[in-house]
Motif scaffolding. Structure first.
Motif, PDB file in Angstrom:
ATOM      1  N   PRO A 101       0.799  -1.238   0.000  1.00 31.77           N
ATOM      2  CA  PRO A 101       0.000   0.000   0.000  1.00 31.77           C
ATOM      3  C   PRO A 101       0.822   1.275   0.000  1.00 31.77           C
ATOM      4  O   PRO A 101       0.367   2.315  -0.478  1.00 31.77           O
ATOM      5  CB  PRO A 101      -0.832  -0.121   1.285  1.00 31.77           C
ATOM      6  N   GLY A 102       2.044   1.236   0.504  1.00 34.19           N
ATOM      7  CA  GLY A 102       2.842   2.454   0.598  1.00 34.19           C
ATOM      8  C   GLY A 102       3.708   2.742  -0.614  1.00 34.19           C
ATOM      9  O   GLY A 102       4.410   3.748  -0.649  1.00 34.19           O
ATOM     10  N   LEU A 103       3.666   1.868  -1.605  1.00 35.93           N
ATOM     11  CA  LEU A 103       4.532   2.009  -2.767  1.00 35.93           C
ATOM     12  C   LEU A 103       3.757   2.446  -4.002  1.00 35.93           C
ATOM     13  O   LEU A 103       2.616   2.045  -4.206  1.00 35.93           O
ATOM     14  CB  LEU A 103       5.235   0.684  -3.091  1.00 35.93           C
ATOM     15  N   LYS A 104       4.417   3.259  -4.817  1.00 39.02           N
ATOM     16  CA  LYS A 104       3.958   3.487  -6.182  1.00 39.02           C
ATOM     17  C   LYS A 104       4.910   2.722  -7.081  1.00 39.02           C
ATOM     18  O   LYS A 104       6.126   2.896  -7.001  1.00 39.02           O
ATOM     19  CB  LYS A 104       3.976   4.966  -6.540  1.00 39.02           C
ATOM     20  N   VAL A 105       4.394   1.853  -7.913  1.00 36.80           N
ATOM     21  CA  VAL A 105       5.225   1.013  -8.768  1.00 36.80           C
ATOM     22  C   VAL A 105       4.948   1.357 -10.225  1.00 36.80           C
ATOM     23  O   VAL A 105       3.807   1.304 -10.675  1.00 36.80           O
ATOM     24  CB  VAL A 105       4.961  -0.485  -8.523  1.00 36.80           C
ATOM     25  N   THR A 106       5.992   1.719 -10.954  1.00 36.91           N
ATOM     26  CA  THR A 106       5.891   1.979 -12.388  1.00 36.91           C
ATOM     27  C   THR A 106       6.610   0.871 -13.138  1.00 36.91           C
ATOM     28  O   THR A 106       7.810   0.659 -12.939  1.00 36.91           O
ATOM     29  CB  THR A 106       6.515   3.333 -12.758  1.00 36.91           C
ATOM     30  N   LEU A 107       5.877   0.138 -13.963  1.00 33.66           N
ATOM     31  CA  LEU A 107       6.455  -0.907 -14.790  1.00 33.66           C
ATOM     32  C   LEU A 107       6.756  -0.324 -16.161  1.00 33.66           C
ATOM     33  O   LEU A 107       5.866   0.176 -16.848  1.00 33.66           O
ATOM     34  CB  LEU A 107       5.487  -2.086 -14.912  1.00 33.66           C
ATOM     35  N   LEU A 108       8.019  -0.356 -16.547  1.00 34.46           N
ATOM     36  CA  LEU A 108       8.447   0.174 -17.834  1.00 34.46           C
ATOM     37  C   LEU A 108       8.072  -0.812 -18.934  1.00 34.46           C
ATOM     38  O   LEU A 108       8.647  -1.904 -19.038  1.00 34.46           O
ATOM     39  CB  LEU A 108       9.961   0.404 -17.826  1.00 34.46           C
ATOM     40  N   GLY A 109       7.107  -0.445 -19.743  1.00 32.82           N
ATOM     41  CA  GLY A 109       6.640  -1.336 -20.794  1.00 32.82           C
ATOM     42  C   GLY A 109       7.437  -1.175 -22.069  1.00 32.82           C
ATOM     43  O   GLY A 109       7.957  -0.106 -22.378  1.00 32.82           O
ATOM     44  N   GLY A 110       7.566  -2.247 -22.815  1.00 34.52           N
ATOM     45  CA  GLY A 110       8.288  -2.232 -24.075  1.00 34.52           C
ATOM     46  C   GLY A 110       8.162  -3.587 -24.725  1.00 34.52           C
ATOM     47  O   GLY A 110       7.089  -4.179 -24.741  1.00 34.52           O
ATOM     48  N   ASP A 111       9.256  -4.102 -25.259  1.00 37.96           N
ATOM     49  CA  ASP A 111       9.260  -5.427 -25.863  1.00 37.96           C
ATOM     50  C   ASP A 111       9.368  -6.465 -24.752  1.00 37.96           C
ATOM     51  O   ASP A 111      10.400  -6.536 -24.069  1.00 37.96           O
ATOM     52  CB  ASP A 111      10.434  -5.572 -26.832  1.00 37.96           C
TER      53      ASP A 111
END
Length: 268
Positions: free
Chosen positions: A143-153
């Motif tokens: 709950p305390g994290l913001k997670v950004t997944l870098l999308g690509g191939d």
């Protein structure tokens, strides 16, 4: 005859990883020879091989165990995730206290970083940016994290993304810290067998104020196809006590601090 002490799951997994490494080094091995080499019953060795084959870590054929091709074993996540696990746990424990809430943290797709997920999940207001689907899945519910997944191939063997979309996204990010590993390190020089992952690592280094390299002893003293700089691009190298002294000296010779951590032995 005295009954053998029942091993913990961690100790069983350590033996199975040793079996996997032995088969990888020999290409293929008779199952009865493996049982003798590891001093276990034929039934126990069959259980070990059934488990490894079920995870697609080797092939179990009539009377023998057969390794996958070397490049597949060197790179695919399923092979890397449980290798040198005690060392990886120790390295992650050593850096957990350096990560502060409120910052932005870059993490590459190295399985070395997977054991860090529980410690990160307890933090508040931390933004984690990664190209690793596996890490994003582990951290996403916190709950305390913001997670950004870098999308690509998407690369299924790595369960992660590469390519221009990933490197472009990284060029627009400024992070406080990058945590990364390496496939191979020789005398302070860094190597990877695949060029698109080299580009991601370089982009992460360019986007972070500071970077730490976490690499267990098995990564040292070897090379791969693509070179991408030296450990001098990192603030410090965190490794375990199994790393050869000549490799540690080479890193220090480049003016980079080295921390060696003693891994815990699995409980019997």
């Amino acid at each position: 005859m005295t009954a053998r002490t029942r091993l913990s799951q961690a100790a069983v997994e350590e033996r199975r990883q040793a079996v996997l490494q032995y088969v990888a080094e020999h290409g293929e091995t008779r199952i009865d020879d493996l049982a003798r080499h590891f001093d276990v019953s034929l039934m126990t060795m069959h259980r070990d091989l059934d488990d490894l084959a079920g995870r697609h870590l080797l092939r179990k054929e009539r009377g023998r165990a057969v390794a996958f091709p070397a490049l597949t074993m060197e790179t695919a996540t399923r092979f890397r995730e449980n290798s040198a696990l005690a060392a990886k746990n120790a390295l992650c424990a050593a850096v957990a206290g350096r990560i502060r809430p409120g910052g932005t943290l870059l993490m590459d797709d190295s399985t070395t970083l997977f054991p860090l997920a529980p410690a990160l999940a307890r933090l508040e207001q931390l933004h984690v940016v990664t190209n690793s689907v596996g890490l994003a899945q582990r951290l996403g519910p916190a709950p305390g994290l913001k997670v950004t997944l870098l999308g690509g191939d998407y690369r299924s063997d790595f369960n992660s993304c590469t390519g221009p979309a990933v490197t472009r996204a990284l060029s627009r990010i400024r992070a406080d810290l990058a945590l990364m590993s390496a496939t191979a390190v020789l005398e302070g020089r860094l190597f990877h067998p695949l060029s698109d992952y080299v580009e991601v690592k370089l982009a992460m280094l360019a986007s972070a104020d500071q970077a730490l390299l976490l690499a267990d002893h098995s990564k040292f003293g070897k090379t791969a196809t693509y070179a991408y700089g030296t450990v001098a691009d990192y603030h410090a190298v965190i490794t375990d006590t199994g790393t050869p002294g000549t490799e540690l000296a080479a890193i220090r010779g480049l003016g980079v601090a080295v921390e060696t951590i003693e891994p815990e032995e699995p409980s019997p």
